[in-house]
Every structure is written in structure tokens, then in C-alpha cells.
Design a protein around this motif. Sequence first.
Motif, PDB file in Angstrom:
ATOM      1  N   LEU B   7       0.773  -1.148   0.254  1.00  0.00           N
ATOM      2  CA  LEU B   7       0.065  -0.035   0.082  1.00  0.00           C
ATOM      3  C   LEU B   7       0.731   1.209   0.048  1.00  0.00           C
ATOM      4  O   LEU B   7       1.863   1.361   0.674  1.00  0.00           O
ATOM      5  CB  LEU B   7      -1.043   0.004   1.127  1.00  0.00           C
ATOM      6  N   ARG B   9       1.129   4.961   0.492  1.00  0.00           N
ATOM      7  CA  ARG B   9       0.690   6.222   1.047  1.00  0.00           C
ATOM      8  C   ARG B   9       1.526   7.538   0.923  1.00  0.00           C
ATOM      9  O   ARG B   9       2.513   7.807   1.354  1.00  0.00           O
ATOM     10  CB  ARG B   9       0.457   5.936   2.886  1.00  0.00           C
ATOM     11  N   PHE B  10       1.180   7.858  -0.360  1.00  0.00           N
ATOM     12  CA  PHE B  10       2.058   8.947  -0.979  1.00  0.00           C
ATOM     13  C   PHE B  10       1.680  10.186  -0.563  1.00  0.00           C
ATOM     14  O   PHE B  10       0.601  10.707  -0.508  1.00  0.00           O
ATOM     15  CB  PHE B  10       1.677   8.733  -2.477  1.00  0.00           C
ATOM     16  N   GLN B  11       2.615  10.962  -0.079  1.00  0.00           N
ATOM     17  CA  GLN B  11       2.458  12.267   0.617  1.00  0.00           C
ATOM     18  C   GLN B  11       1.352  13.398  -0.153  1.00  0.00           C
ATOM     19  O   GLN B  11       1.713  13.529  -1.491  1.00  0.00           O
ATOM     20  CB  GLN B  11       3.864  13.022   0.739  1.00  0.00           C
ATOM     21  N   ASP B  13      -1.480  12.920  -1.325  1.00  0.00           N
ATOM     22  CA  ASP B  13      -2.236  11.959  -2.108  1.00  0.00           C
ATOM     23  C   ASP B  13      -3.619  11.959  -1.331  1.00  0.00           C
ATOM     24  O   ASP B  13      -3.634  11.918  -0.288  1.00  0.00           O
ATOM     25  CB  ASP B  13      -1.908  10.707  -2.697  1.00  0.00           C
ATOM     26  N   CYS B  14      -4.931  11.888  -1.948  1.00  0.00           N
ATOM     27  CA  CYS B  14      -6.295  11.385  -1.534  1.00  0.00           C
ATOM     28  C   CYS B  14      -6.158  10.126  -1.198  1.00  0.00           C
ATOM     29  O   CYS B  14      -7.030   9.694  -0.153  1.00  0.00           O
ATOM     30  CB  CYS B  14      -7.109  12.196  -2.515  1.00  0.00           C
ATOM     31  N   HIS B  15      -5.850   9.245  -1.809  1.00  0.00           N
ATOM     32  CA  HIS B  15      -6.068   7.798  -1.847  1.00  0.00           C
ATOM     33  C   HIS B  15      -5.125   6.927  -1.601  1.00  0.00           C
ATOM     34  O   HIS B  15      -3.744   7.052  -1.626  1.00  0.00           O
ATOM     35  CB  HIS B  15      -6.714   7.102  -3.068  1.00  0.00           C
ATOM     36  N   VAL B  16      -4.909   5.985  -0.584  1.00  0.00           N
ATOM     37  CA  VAL B  16      -3.956   5.028  -0.481  1.00  0.00           C
ATOM     38  C   VAL B  16      -4.109   3.937  -1.482  1.00  0.00           C
ATOM     39  O   VAL B  16      -5.176   3.352  -1.957  1.00  0.00           O
ATOM     40  CB  VAL B  16      -4.120   4.167   1.145  1.00  0.00           C
ATOM     41  N   LYS B  17      -3.088   3.754  -2.349  1.00  0.00           N
ATOM     42  CA  LYS B  17      -3.081   3.041  -3.549  1.00  0.00           C
ATOM     43  C   LYS B  17      -2.327   1.685  -3.405  1.00  0.00           C
ATOM     44  O   LYS B  17      -1.471   1.728  -2.602  1.00  0.00           O
ATOM     45  CB  LYS B  17      -2.287   3.749  -4.643  1.00  0.00           C
ATOM     46  N   VAL B  18      -3.072   0.754  -4.301  1.00  0.00           N
ATOM     47  CA  VAL B  18      -2.411  -0.604  -4.445  1.00  0.00           C
ATOM     48  C   VAL B  18      -1.148  -0.386  -5.347  1.00  0.00           C
ATOM     49  O   VAL B  18      -1.338  -0.370  -6.593  1.00  0.00           O
ATOM     50  CB  VAL B  18      -3.158  -1.479  -4.639  1.00  0.00           C
ATOM     51  N   CYS B  81       1.973  -1.194   4.656  1.00  0.00           N
ATOM     52  CA  CYS B  81       1.735   0.118   3.967  1.00  0.00           C
ATOM     53  C   CYS B  81       3.123   0.944   4.233  1.00  0.00           C
ATOM     54  O   CYS B  81       3.773   0.869   5.324  1.00  0.00           O
ATOM     55  CB  CYS B  81       0.571   0.913   4.787  1.00  0.00           C
ATOM     56  N   ASP B  83       4.890   4.876   3.758  1.00  0.00           N
ATOM     57  CA  ASP B  83       4.807   6.231   3.564  1.00  0.00           C
ATOM     58  C   ASP B  83       5.987   6.574   2.446  1.00  0.00           C
ATOM     59  O   ASP B  83       6.930   6.295   2.578  1.00  0.00           O
ATOM     60  CB  ASP B  83       4.994   7.157   4.622  1.00  0.00           C
TER      61      ASP B  83
END
Lengths: 498, 91
Positions: B7, B9-11, B13-18, B81, B83
Motif C-alpha cells: 500500500l 501512502r503517498f504524501q 495524495d487523497c487515496h492509499v493506492k495498491v 503500507c 509512506d
Amino acid sequence: MALLERNEWYDIARDTNWTPTYVSQENLFPPTMSDPYQIPIDEWETFDEPYKVSFREYVRTQREKDGSAYSVKAALSRSRFYDQACEGWASVLKLHYGTVALTEYQACQFQARMVRFGPSPSMRNMATFGMLDEMRHAQLQLFFPHELVHRDRQYDWAHEAAHTNNWAVIGGRHAMDDIMMCRDAVTGSLMVSFAFETGLTNLQMIGLSTDAANMGDFTFSNLITSIQSDEARHAQLGTPTIEIMVRNGYKEDAQKILDIAFWRVWRLFSVSVGIPMDYYIPLEQRHMSFKEFMHEWVNRQYVRQVEDLGLAKPWYWQHFLDDIENHHHCQQGGIWSWRPTVWWNPPGAVGPKERQWLEKKYPGWNDSYGTYWDVITENLLADREEKTHPECVPIICNMCQIPISNRPGKAWKARPYQFEHEGRRYNFCTEPCRWIFTTDPNRYKDHETIVDRMYSGEIQPPDLDGVLKYMGIGVVSEGGRDGYNYQWIEGFRSAAAE
Amino acid sequence: MDKFPILSRFQYDCHVKVVETDVGETITQLAMNCASHSIGIHVKDQPGKVLRVRKTSDTDDQPPLRGDITVGEAGLIMYDCVDVYFSDPES
């Protein structure tokens, strides 16, 4: 022969309790289907529904309502309203019908469970009318969009959505299976009649009806009003049940039941109502923001109602208040970005004027959600439409089945709330969704989100085309595209030219 | 090598992406992999900054992972996950 007044015969006709002799009471009303709390039967006989109706009165009233709804539909089907309606409003209708029509049929089955297994004769009597109500709602909301299928195949999702594995449908099904289809009559009456119908959908109907009238869609407005009047009646099944539970020492159970259901329904409600109100309905026709609607129609009323019953507002109330200002903005971005996965054409609809409105209604919108749309807008202005389609998927919450998202920009709030159970890792969008899982892990542990299914081998081939087909896209109808063909960016193009 | 999902969790960004990775991918490569799904899609680039990766925690205070170690060496497994965040090159 003169008829007796209703109040002269109602109680004796309604109270059809008897002492079983061929089977035990427990076999007649199995606790798992009826009342797992085993509240004494004489307590249940005190259940007094606030709104009383006879079958004769019910049929007469419903016939009038149906006559009115169908006559307005007939008149409008001769007009060209739906040919001329904007795609934003069409998206409201497609989203509504696809998510609601067969959910009404599920509700019919749930009411039928109360009819058969409700421990109170009054509950069984009132649920009989509720069951007929829900059947009518399913029929209306299947028949009305059917009229539109020849214009646009996406309206076929009204009937087909519930039979697909579309991610949004899985979200609705997971919640409705949880609160309606797999609960005993008592627990379900709190979850459905009180948390779902009294708390949220009855009021949703009022807001939606107003929006429809503002749009000139009197067919839909009339339809929704007709449904809402039924909901207002049968939603009252929950209150007497809560009173009996509290009086018999099950206050904590009642509180937990309501808190689970209210959050579950809220997460769906925010997407299905919040996004249309703040994005799909054209600016000129918006009568209030979703946040204003929630504060005016839902929050105060729900808190007052639960406190009047001796309960408290949910423990997650601060999360809920924050979610009102956040969740649907995130999901508008997500649904638009992954638009090929849905059955409607979501408009981006965040041009300069819309952004001004959003900033006014939600101070700080530009610094947060605006940064997300800035990138999309720049791509569209530079003819990089392909960059507006992400090549990955968002992780999906193992409870609400909605993409895990939160405020973008400097706030950077998106994060998964994880939980390990029996060697499996679960991802949740929020504390309340994780909490619901922990209240009964065995209930939820085997379900797989659409993303889990991609990696468990259920979706084959596990590529984009395979996933879309699995979700019914290209099978029932084509998937979504921008509802306004990106016209909403023209304001930025003009500003740049000046 | 078999890919598996982690996962991102890109700074900002709105969504946690796969994002699909594999145990042989370096952390620097993983950062670029995650960036390709966020920068220019939902997040503006930050010229002059570098990307760092840390394991996601409740308190956002995990140390950055070294860029030259692999995903396997970092102990990342399915649905972990991370960051991914912008940082000054000197820091």
C-alpha cells in the motif's frame, strides 16, 4: 352495514398472539431469527406502534399514491425532459436507481422476517405494511428507469446492478446483508427502521425530492415523495423496540446495534447523496450543500431522538462530523478518477465557479481537494487525458468496501487502519469501520474486497479488462466517462488565455 | 519473481493506492514505482526534492528506509503500507 371505527377493533385484531401447543415457543420464534435477548413475551406485548393503519386504509392510500406517481410519469414520458436533462442529473438518477431499486427488494425480505419472527404482534402487523411498502418501492424504481433504457443502456443497472460484482454494488450489498439480510427481527428493526430509515434515508428522500423539483424532474420528485411517505410510517418500527430493550436491561446492546448500523449506512449515504448534492447537480440548481443538509436535517434530529430514548450519540460522533466535511469530496475524486468502473458518467464539475462555491461551503477546500483537481485540470488543459486515468487501484476498506481515502494536500490524512485476525491482515478506512469488525470478527472475516479478489485469484484474468468485466462493465453497459466531456475546464482555459 | 501488493501512502495524495512490487525491488525503485501512480496523476511534483520511504505508523515517525536495500531486506510483505514522502536531498 355500518363499519366500526378503527379504534373499536384495532387492538383485538392486531394482537394475534397465542400460546403454541404443537411446538414450543422457542421453535416458533427461534432466538436467532426473532429475539436473541429473550425479552419476556408480555414485555413485547406492550409494543405500541405510533402510527396505526388498517388494511382497508392502507390499500386506499397506496392506490392513490401509485395513481399520482404513475400519472406524472406518463405525462413526463410524453415530454422531452429526459432527452434534454444534463448528464449531471442523469448521473444522479443512474446512481440512485442502481443502488436503491433492488435494495428495496432486500428491505421487503427484511420486513418479511419481522412479519414472521417479530416477537411482538404489533411489530408483525406493522411490518406487514412495511413489507408491502418495500415491494412497491422496488417495483416503482425498476419500472421508472426501465422507461429510460432505450435512451441510455446505463439505466439498465437499476435492475442489473445487484446481480453484478461492481465494487460500488459490493459496498452496498455488504452493508445491507449485514444490517438487513443477516439479522434477527429485533436487531434488524433497530438497524433498519431506526438507524437507516429514521436516521438517514427518510431525510434523504426529502432532500432528493427538493433537488428533483429544482431540476424540473417532477416524475422523480413525485416518485421520491411517494416513497418517503411510506418510509416515514414504517420507519417507526424501531422506536418501540428500543424502548423495550432499554427497559429490559439491554441498553448497551441497543447502543452498539445503532452505532454499527448508523456508521455503515452513513458511509454509503455520504457517497450516494453527498456527491450528487455538491457535484452532480448543476450549480444553479443546488439548494443547499450536503453539509448544510446534514446539519439541518440529520444531526440534531438523530441526536435528539437517541437521547430521548435514553441512549447517547455514537462514540465516533467527532469522526462523523469530520466525515461530513470530507468523505464525499474524497470519493468524488476517486469515482471520477476511476470512472470507467462505474455505471454512470460522473461529471468532474469543478470549474472556477464550482470551486468558489465549494470553498465558500467548505472553507479550505481549495488547499486540500483543490490540489488534487489542480493536477487533473492541468493534465486536461495540456491534452493529457490519459494521465487522468490511474493505472493502479486504491485499496478498499474491508468493512465499507469504499476506497481508503482522506484529505489530500498538506493535511495528508489518508491512511489505512489495519487489523490482524487469524493470520489475515485487514485494511479499514477509519476507526469506526475497524471497530465494527472487532465487534464480531467471525461475522466479517471471510469477506473479500474487490482488491482482495484480484490477489486471491478469483478475478481472471487479473488485469484491467478482467476486473472491469468481473464488475459488469462492458457486460451490462459501458462504464463511465466524464459527464460533461470535460467542458468544466473551459473556465480555466479562458482564464489562462486572458 | 512473483509480484505482491503493498500500500502506497503517498504524501499529499487523497487515496492509499495498491502498488505491485517484488522482493528484489530496491526501496529507491519502490519510491519511483509509487510516484508513477501519484505524481502527475493526483499529486504535483516537487522539483528539487527527493523521495523517501518509511513504514507507515500511527505516529508518522518511522525512520526512512535506505534506498539501496531491497523490499525483501526491508521485510515488506503483502499489504504492508509505506509512506512515500518528499524530502530535501541533504536531510
